[in-house]
Scaffold this motif. Structure first.
Motif, PDB file in Angstrom:
ATOM      1  N   LEU A 209     -15.650  -8.154  -0.764  1.00 36.62           N
ATOM      2  CA  LEU A 209     -14.739  -7.102  -0.311  1.00 36.62           C
ATOM      3  C   LEU A 209     -14.545  -7.167   1.204  1.00 36.62           C
ATOM      4  O   LEU A 209     -13.448  -6.913   1.716  1.00 36.62           O
ATOM      5  CB  LEU A 209     -15.264  -5.731  -0.742  1.00 36.62           C
ATOM      6  N   ILE A 210     -15.600  -7.513   1.925  1.00 35.26           N
ATOM      7  CA  ILE A 210     -15.467  -7.723   3.374  1.00 35.26           C
ATOM      8  C   ILE A 210     -14.539  -8.908   3.633  1.00 35.26           C
ATOM      9  O   ILE A 210     -13.706  -8.877   4.555  1.00 35.26           O
ATOM     10  CB  ILE A 210     -16.853  -7.926   4.016  1.00 35.26           C
ATOM     11  N   ASP A 211     -14.639  -9.948   2.797  1.00 37.24           N
ATOM     12  CA  ASP A 211     -13.730 -11.084   2.910  1.00 37.24           C
ATOM     13  C   ASP A 211     -12.279 -10.626   2.833  1.00 37.24           C
ATOM     14  O   ASP A 211     -11.411 -11.126   3.566  1.00 37.24           O
ATOM     15  CB  ASP A 211     -13.980 -12.095   1.788  1.00 37.24           C
ATOM     16  N   LEU A 212     -11.985  -9.676   1.932  1.00 41.70           N
ATOM     17  CA  LEU A 212     -10.610  -9.209   1.758  1.00 41.70           C
ATOM     18  C   LEU A 212     -10.115  -8.470   2.995  1.00 41.70           C
ATOM     19  O   LEU A 212      -8.945  -8.588   3.362  1.00 41.70           O
ATOM     20  CB  LEU A 212     -10.509  -8.309   0.525  1.00 41.70           C
ATOM     21  N   LEU A 213     -10.994  -7.681   3.627  1.00 46.66           N
ATOM     22  CA  LEU A 213     -10.606  -7.004   4.866  1.00 46.66           C
ATOM     23  C   LEU A 213     -10.220  -8.021   5.936  1.00 46.66           C
ATOM     24  O   LEU A 213      -9.237  -7.838   6.667  1.00 46.66           O
ATOM     25  CB  LEU A 213     -11.758  -6.134   5.371  1.00 46.66           C
ATOM     26  N   ILE A 214     -10.995  -9.091   6.020  1.00 47.83           N
ATOM     27  CA  ILE A 214     -10.717 -10.121   7.029  1.00 47.83           C
ATOM     28  C   ILE A 214      -9.465 -10.906   6.661  1.00 47.83           C
ATOM     29  O   ILE A 214      -8.604 -11.167   7.518  1.00 47.83           O
ATOM     30  CB  ILE A 214     -11.936 -11.050   7.175  1.00 47.83           C
ATOM     31  N   LYS A 215      -9.318 -11.258   5.397  1.00 54.45           N
ATOM     32  CA  LYS A 215      -8.165 -12.024   4.948  1.00 54.45           C
ATOM     33  C   LYS A 215      -6.860 -11.283   5.224  1.00 54.45           C
ATOM     34  O   LYS A 215      -5.854 -11.873   5.640  1.00 54.45           O
ATOM     35  CB  LYS A 215      -8.287 -12.329   3.455  1.00 54.45           C
TER      36      LYS A 215
ATOM     37  N   GLN B 109      -4.680  -6.889  -5.944  1.00 44.92           N
ATOM     38  CA  GLN B 109      -4.470  -5.455  -6.135  1.00 44.92           C
ATOM     39  C   GLN B 109      -5.261  -4.647  -5.112  1.00 44.92           C
ATOM     40  O   GLN B 109      -4.777  -3.638  -4.587  1.00 44.92           O
ATOM     41  CB  GLN B 109      -4.864  -5.064  -7.561  1.00 44.92           C
ATOM     42  N   ILE B 110      -6.474  -5.085  -4.823  1.00 43.77           N
ATOM     43  CA  ILE B 110      -7.291  -4.372  -3.840  1.00 43.77           C
ATOM     44  C   ILE B 110      -6.712  -4.533  -2.443  1.00 43.77           C
ATOM     45  O   ILE B 110      -6.690  -3.577  -1.659  1.00 43.77           O
ATOM     46  CB  ILE B 110      -8.751  -4.857  -3.917  1.00 43.77           C
ATOM     47  N   GLU B 111      -6.204  -5.713  -2.132  1.00 44.66           N
ATOM     48  CA  GLU B 111      -5.580  -5.913  -0.829  1.00 44.66           C
ATOM     49  C   GLU B 111      -4.457  -4.914  -0.589  1.00 44.66           C
ATOM     50  O   GLU B 111      -4.225  -4.480   0.544  1.00 44.66           O
ATOM     51  CB  GLU B 111      -5.039  -7.344  -0.712  1.00 44.66           C
ATOM     52  N   SER B 112      -3.752  -4.525  -1.649  1.00 45.73           N
ATOM     53  CA  SER B 112      -2.637  -3.587  -1.499  1.00 45.73           C
ATOM     54  C   SER B 112      -3.113  -2.189  -1.100  1.00 45.73           C
ATOM     55  O   SER B 112      -2.305  -1.374  -0.636  1.00 45.73           O
ATOM     56  CB  SER B 112      -1.833  -3.505  -2.801  1.00 45.73           C
ATOM     57  N   LEU B 113      -4.395  -1.904  -1.263  1.00 42.93           N
ATOM     58  CA  LEU B 113      -4.951  -0.602  -0.904  1.00 42.93           C
ATOM     59  C   LEU B 113      -5.419  -0.548   0.542  1.00 42.93           C
ATOM     60  O   LEU B 113      -5.727   0.527   1.062  1.00 42.93           O
ATOM     61  CB  LEU B 113      -6.143  -0.270  -1.813  1.00 42.93           C
ATOM     62  N   LEU B 114      -5.474  -1.701   1.195  1.00 43.16           N
ATOM     63  CA  LEU B 114      -6.057  -1.791   2.528  1.00 43.16           C
ATOM     64  C   LEU B 114      -4.980  -1.666   3.601  1.00 43.16           C
ATOM     65  O   LEU B 114      -3.896  -2.221   3.462  1.00 43.16           O
ATOM     66  CB  LEU B 114      -6.783  -3.126   2.693  1.00 43.16           C
ATOM     67  N   HIS B 115      -5.294  -0.928   4.661  1.00 43.06           N
ATOM     68  CA  HIS B 115      -4.353  -0.835   5.775  1.00 43.06           C
ATOM     69  C   HIS B 115      -5.119  -0.568   7.067  1.00 43.06           C
ATOM     70  O   HIS B 115      -6.281  -0.137   7.057  1.00 43.06           O
ATOM     71  CB  HIS B 115      -3.304   0.256   5.532  1.00 43.06           C
ATOM     72  N   ASP B 116      -4.453  -0.817   8.174  1.00 41.46           N
ATOM     73  CA  ASP B 116      -5.065  -0.611   9.478  1.00 41.46           C
ATOM     74  C   ASP B 116      -5.432   0.857   9.678  1.00 41.46           C
ATOM     75  O   ASP B 116      -4.774   1.765   9.160  1.00 41.46           O
ATOM     76  CB  ASP B 116      -4.102  -1.026  10.594  1.00 41.46           C
ATOM     77  N   GLY B 117      -6.492   1.073  10.464  1.00 41.81           N
ATOM     78  CA  GLY B 117      -6.867   2.425  10.853  1.00 41.81           C
ATOM     79  C   GLY B 117      -7.665   3.203   9.829  1.00 41.81           C
ATOM     80  O   GLY B 117      -7.889   4.406  10.002  1.00 41.81           O
ATOM     81  N   MET B 118      -8.133   2.555   8.773  1.00 37.43           N
ATOM     82  CA  MET B 118      -8.905   3.249   7.745  1.00 37.43           C
ATOM     83  C   MET B 118     -10.317   3.562   8.231  1.00 37.43           C
ATOM     84  O   MET B 118     -10.880   2.841   9.056  1.00 37.43           O
ATOM     85  CB  MET B 118      -9.012   2.402   6.472  1.00 37.43           C
TER      86      MET B 118
END
Length: 228
Positions: free
Chosen positions: A34-40, A9-18
């Motif tokens: 959470l940093i792991d999720l950005l990288i993943k 669910q958190i991954e769905s909130l992440l996008h490039d350019g944030m």
């Protein structure tokens, strides 16, 4: 737990350019999962606001190593040679901000202020292209607020409503950043029941927290960093 969120669910909130604020000081109190999720999710083009980029392999240094950051606001970068290399190569834009000024700029963003006046940096490279305002015969730099699309923080204890307690030095920039972003996600070191955090021990009230990461490897475990 209305604020509980899975990694997916958190991954769905992440996008490039944030524009992303990440708590922690030398990775103490950093939200590693959470940093792991950005990288993943392979998030790129990040504008990163953090006190430092730590040392290799910990905290936000991992985003630098993966070349996910296009612009960095930080108070120092000397402990991570990769940050300096990318800055000198011209692949990473860096704005160095005195640490107290960085904290005040984030606080101003969270409080809805127009900025902060400080004498720190007058006559140095820090003052380039900034307004100088005189008050009672003294000159001050106008430092503008810092805000973010997303704040990633870590709490030592987080209750099911989203109230957060930070142990010892893990507190650092986490509470300020929780006030200055459109969306705040907390990674709990320990998820606890309502009432397990004394009201006077709440550092970040639940009203600031949008999501609680609930399915990561750190929940319920103690941290060496909590003793620092």
């Amino acid at each position: 737990m209305k604020k509980a969120a899975t990694a997916q669910q958190i991954e769905s909130l992440l996008h490039d350019g944030m524009t992303i604020m990440i708590g922690g000081f030398m990775a103490t109190g950093a939200p590693e999962s959470l940093i792991d999720l950005l990288i993943k999710k392979d998030i790129k083009g990040i504008t990163l606001i953090t006190t430092d980029t730590g040392s290799p392999g910990r905290g936000s240094s991992r985003l630098i190593a993966e070349k996910r950051v296009k612009k960095l606001y930080a108070s120092h970068i000397g402990t991570n040679s990769e940050t300096g290399k990318q800055m000198n190569d011209g692949t990473l834009e860096v704005e160095l901000v005195p640490q107290g000024t960085l904290a005040e700029r984030i606080r101003s963003g969270g409080a809805g202020l127009g900025g902060v006046l400080t004498p720190t940096g007058l006559g140095t490279i820090v003052a380039e292209n900034k307004r100088v305002i005189e008050v009672d015969g003294k000159a001050y730099l106008l430092e503008t607020p810092l805000k973010a699309d997303l704040a990633l923080i870590r709490g030592s204890k987080v209750d099911r409503r989203g109230n957060v307690f930070y142990s010892k030095t893990t507190q650092n920039f986490n509470p300020l950043m929780a006030t200055a972003a459109e969306t705040v996600i907390v990674e709990p070191e320990q998820l606890v029941e309502l009432g397990d955090i004394e009201p006077e021990a709440v550092h970040t009230p639940s009203i600031f927290v949008d999501h609680i990461l609930v399915d990561h490897g750190y929940v319920g475990q103690s941290s060496v960093e909590d003793n620092q």
